[in-house]
Scaffold this motif. Structure first.
Motif, PDB file in Angstrom:
ATOM      1  N   TRP A 106       0.941  -1.209  -0.065  1.00 30.77           N
ATOM      2  CA  TRP A 106       0.018   0.102   0.056  1.00 30.77           C
ATOM      3  C   TRP A 106       0.950   1.353  -0.017  1.00 30.77           C
ATOM      4  N   LEU A 107       0.522   2.305  -0.691  1.00 30.11           N
ATOM      5  CA  LEU A 107       0.772   3.480  -0.735  1.00 30.11           C
ATOM      6  C   LEU A 107      -0.060   4.528  -0.421  1.00 30.11           C
ATOM      7  N   ALA A 108       0.207   5.236   0.485  1.00 28.46           N
ATOM      8  CA  ALA A 108      -0.848   6.364   1.338  1.00 28.46           C
ATOM      9  C   ALA A 108      -0.469   7.769   1.243  1.00 28.46           C
ATOM     10  N   GLY A 109      -1.383   8.755   1.155  1.00 30.25           N
ATOM     11  CA  GLY A 109      -1.236  10.015   1.067  1.00 30.25           C
ATOM     12  C   GLY A 109      -2.167  10.799   0.317  1.00 30.25           C
ATOM     13  N   PHE A 110      -1.866  12.157   0.163  1.00 27.96           N
ATOM     14  CA  PHE A 110      -2.983  12.830  -0.720  1.00 27.96           C
ATOM     15  C   PHE A 110      -2.334  14.180  -1.077  1.00 27.96           C
ATOM     16  N   SER A 111      -2.951  14.903  -1.993  1.00 27.40           N
ATOM     17  CA  SER A 111      -2.453  16.186  -2.395  1.00 27.40           C
ATOM     18  C   SER A 111      -1.577  15.878  -3.411  1.00 27.40           C
ATOM     19  N   ASP A 112      -0.289  16.239  -3.038  1.00 27.36           N
ATOM     20  CA  ASP A 112       0.858  16.163  -4.313  1.00 27.36           C
ATOM     21  C   ASP A 112       0.915  14.770  -4.395  1.00 27.36           C
ATOM     22  N   ILE A 113       0.561  13.808  -3.603  1.00 29.08           N
ATOM     23  CA  ILE A 113       0.781  12.370  -3.540  1.00 29.08           C
ATOM     24  C   ILE A 113      -0.288  11.839  -4.706  1.00 29.08           C
ATOM     25  N   THR A 114      -1.203  12.754  -5.222  1.00 29.05           N
ATOM     26  CA  THR A 114      -2.128  12.361  -6.131  1.00 29.05           C
ATOM     27  C   THR A 114      -1.222  11.853  -7.493  1.00 29.05           C
ATOM     28  N   VAL A 115      -0.025  12.378  -7.714  1.00 29.84           N
ATOM     29  CA  VAL A 115       0.842  11.832  -8.763  1.00 29.84           C
ATOM     30  C   VAL A 115       1.044  10.439  -8.689  1.00 29.84           C
ATOM     31  N   LEU A 116       1.323   9.937  -7.579  1.00 31.33           N
ATOM     32  CA  LEU A 116       1.827   8.359  -7.318  1.00 31.33           C
ATOM     33  C   LEU A 116       0.605   7.633  -7.419  1.00 31.33           C
ATOM     34  N   HIS A 117      -0.538   7.951  -6.873  1.00 33.87           N
ATOM     35  CA  HIS A 117      -2.028   7.478  -7.163  1.00 33.87           C
ATOM     36  C   HIS A 117      -2.130   7.309  -8.386  1.00 33.87           C
ATOM     37  N   TYR A 125      -2.693  -0.750  -9.856  1.00 31.07           N
ATOM     38  CA  TYR A 125      -2.553  -0.948  -8.529  1.00 31.07           C
ATOM     39  C   TYR A 125      -3.599  -0.059  -7.725  1.00 31.07           C
ATOM     40  N   GLN A 126      -4.038  -0.605  -6.707  1.00 27.68           N
ATOM     41  CA  GLN A 126      -4.954   0.247  -5.832  1.00 27.68           C
ATOM     42  C   GLN A 126      -4.148   0.858  -4.876  1.00 27.68           C
ATOM     43  N   SER A 127      -4.511   1.975  -4.409  1.00 27.91           N
ATOM     44  CA  SER A 127      -3.548   2.713  -3.241  1.00 27.91           C
ATOM     45  C   SER A 127      -4.689   3.599  -2.164  1.00 27.91           C
ATOM     46  N   ILE A 128      -4.045   4.273  -1.555  1.00 26.63           N
ATOM     47  CA  ILE A 128      -4.920   4.919  -0.573  1.00 26.63           C
ATOM     48  C   ILE A 128      -4.823   6.411  -0.524  1.00 26.63           C
ATOM     49  N   HIS A 129      -5.803   7.028  -0.792  1.00 25.03           N
ATOM     50  CA  HIS A 129      -5.884   8.500  -0.462  1.00 25.03           C
ATOM     51  C   HIS A 129      -6.099   9.044   0.860  1.00 25.03           C
ATOM     52  N   SER A 130      -5.295   9.500   1.801  1.00 25.74           N
ATOM     53  CA  SER A 130      -5.416   9.661   2.945  1.00 25.74           C
ATOM     54  C   SER A 130      -4.638  10.759   3.754  1.00 25.74           C
ATOM     55  N   VAL A 131      -5.128  11.098   4.857  1.00 25.81           N
ATOM     56  CA  VAL A 131      -4.180  11.885   5.708  1.00 25.81           C
ATOM     57  C   VAL A 131      -2.742  11.324   5.806  1.00 25.81           C
ATOM     58  N   GLY A 179      -8.625  12.627  -6.865  1.00 27.07           N
ATOM     59  CA  GLY A 179      -7.584  13.268  -6.124  1.00 27.07           C
ATOM     60  C   GLY A 179      -7.615  14.714  -5.924  1.00 27.07           C
ATOM     61  N   ASN A 180      -6.289  15.277  -6.148  1.00 25.83           N
ATOM     62  CA  ASN A 180      -6.409  16.667  -6.213  1.00 25.83           C
ATOM     63  C   ASN A 180      -6.528  17.174  -7.530  1.00 25.83           C
ATOM     64  N   LEU A 181      -7.589  18.241  -7.741  1.00 26.42           N
ATOM     65  CA  LEU A 181      -7.773  18.692  -9.184  1.00 26.42           C
ATOM     66  C   LEU A 181      -6.580  19.037  -9.707  1.00 26.42           C
ATOM     67  N   SER A 182      -5.978  20.007  -9.056  1.00 29.04           N
ATOM     68  CA  SER A 182      -4.597  20.659  -9.746  1.00 29.04           C
ATOM     69  C   SER A 182      -3.771  19.464 -10.310  1.00 29.04           C
ATOM     70  N   LEU A 183      -3.561  18.595  -9.450  1.00 27.12           N
ATOM     71  CA  LEU A 183      -2.569  17.341  -9.990  1.00 27.12           C
ATOM     72  C   LEU A 183      -3.028  16.669 -11.163  1.00 27.12           C
ATOM     73  N   LEU A 184      -4.254  16.329 -10.994  1.00 28.18           N
ATOM     74  CA  LEU A 184      -4.915  15.603 -12.084  1.00 28.18           C
ATOM     75  C   LEU A 184      -4.930  16.340 -13.327  1.00 28.18           C
ATOM     76  N   HIS A 185      -5.091  17.588 -13.446  1.00 30.37           N
ATOM     77  CA  HIS A 185      -4.979  18.466 -14.607  1.00 30.37           C
ATOM     78  C   HIS A 185      -3.590  18.490 -14.975  1.00 30.37           C
ATOM     79  N   LEU A 201     -15.382   9.204  -9.986  1.00 29.30           N
ATOM     80  CA  LEU A 201     -14.302  10.555  -9.663  1.00 29.30           C
ATOM     81  C   LEU A 201     -14.441  11.274  -8.489  1.00 29.30           C
ATOM     82  N   PHE A 202     -13.395  11.422  -7.705  1.00 32.10           N
ATOM     83  CA  PHE A 202     -13.398  12.217  -6.711  1.00 32.10           C
ATOM     84  C   PHE A 202     -12.552  13.276  -6.748  1.00 32.10           C
ATOM     85  N   LEU A 203     -12.839  14.763  -6.161  1.00 29.52           N
ATOM     86  CA  LEU A 203     -11.969  15.565  -6.421  1.00 29.52           C
ATOM     87  C   LEU A 203     -11.851  16.756  -5.070  1.00 29.52           C
TER      88      LEU A 203
END
Length: 300
Positions: A106-117, A125-131, A179-185, A201-203
């Motif tokens: 598992w890899l977990a994180g959010f914000s800039d970690i949207t890149v890895l997700h 692979y599945q991963s975890i968007h989280s605190v 994940g993070n809209l700016s990173l998805l963009h 999709l979640f944003l």
């Protein structure tokens, strides 16, 4: 393609905390280290924790080497990214996931970690968007941390949001992505861009000008990335900015402006994003979104 879910954690296993973007001190992850230990886990701090190169947690080579080491080590069963900011995208093209594929974790994180997700999703692979560990212990974030524990250890996940005037009723099923809209963009057109078609999709986003939100959503719309969505989950859009001449719409109203062009259900106000209540979502896992008169519900 069937997405691979790494094995859920068990007490006694090792997890690593790394920093792929902004610098963070060992003191800033001490609470997280203690808490993870109380869950029965052995915690390893990567060499990027405490490293510094201007705003980054060490130079690109150091951060990439640290992340690669944890990806390759079969004894590390989860990688928790300590902090967001900026810098993860500078690493991803030179990462090697061949040994990770032999022993997924598992890899977990959010914000800039949207890149890895998004990159992992593209690889299957599945991963975890989280605190993230740097935010463990934040007042009001207790449930966010516990939701990460449930996700890591394989417990059921459910998310609820109250009724919202912009909600669009309906039911959707599909793999959860986003994940993070700016990173998805930013990922559009790169090898880390994942398809949203047939998926929910979640944003979320932070500290953006409202016209930037419009510009990014317009791009997702014009590039066809919103076509074929099964559903849309809208999380926190925090600390939005505006110009001296107002844009004239809130972030949610801007999202609604584009969502109205499609028929998928939309639920606003979910607890994900840059607020204390940032609950864990498993990216790539199947989910059911139900939007009704009393609110929205997401089951994974």
């Amino acid at each position: 393609m069937t997405l691979i879910a790494p094995p859920f954690l068990q007490a006694g296993q090792r997890v690593a905390i790394v920093a792929t973007a902004r610098k963070i001190s060992t003191a800033e992850v001490s609470f997280a280290r203690q808490l993870l230990t109380s869950w029965g886990l052995e915690v390893i701090l990567g060499e990027s924790i405490g490293a510094a190169h201007y705003q980054f947690a060490g130079e690109d080579a150091l951060r990439r080497r640290d992340l690669q080491r944890q990806l390759d080590d079969p004894g590390i069963r989860a990688i928790l990214c300590a902090k967001g900011g900026y810098g993860t995208a500078r690493l991803v093209d030179e990462l090697d996931f061949s040994r990770f594929a032999e022993s997924p974790k598992w890899l977990a994180g959010f914000s800039d970690i949207t890149v890895l997700h998004s990159h992992l999703l593209r690889l299957g692979y599945q991963s975890i968007h989280s605190v993230m560990p740097g935010l463990f212990g934040k007042v009001g974030g207790e449930e966010a941390v516990q939701s990460l524990r449930r996700a890591l250890f394989g417990e059921p996940l459910r998310y609820d949001a109250p009724a919202h005037p912009l909600n669009r009723p309906g039911t959707a099923q599909g793999e959860l992505v986003g994940g993070n809209l700016s990173l998805l963009h930013t990922l559009t057109g790169t090898s880390s861009q994942a398809s949203f078609a047939g998926r929910i999709l979640f944003l979320e986003d932070l500290d953006e000008y409202l016209y930037h939100i419009d510009r990014m959503l317009l791009h997702l719309h014009r590039s066809g990335q919103l076509t074929g969505l099964a559903g849309l989950v809208v999380g926190h859009f925090s600390q939005m900015r505006d110009n001296a001449i107002p844009f004239g719409q809130t972030a949610y109203e801007i999202i609604d402006h584009y969502a109205q062009r499609y028929s998928f259900p939309v639920g606003y106000g979910f607890p994900t994003g840059h607020e204390a209540d940032n609950q864990a979502l498993i990216i790539g896992r199947g989910a059911t979104l139900t939007v009704g008169p009393t609110g929205s519900h997401l089951l994974q």
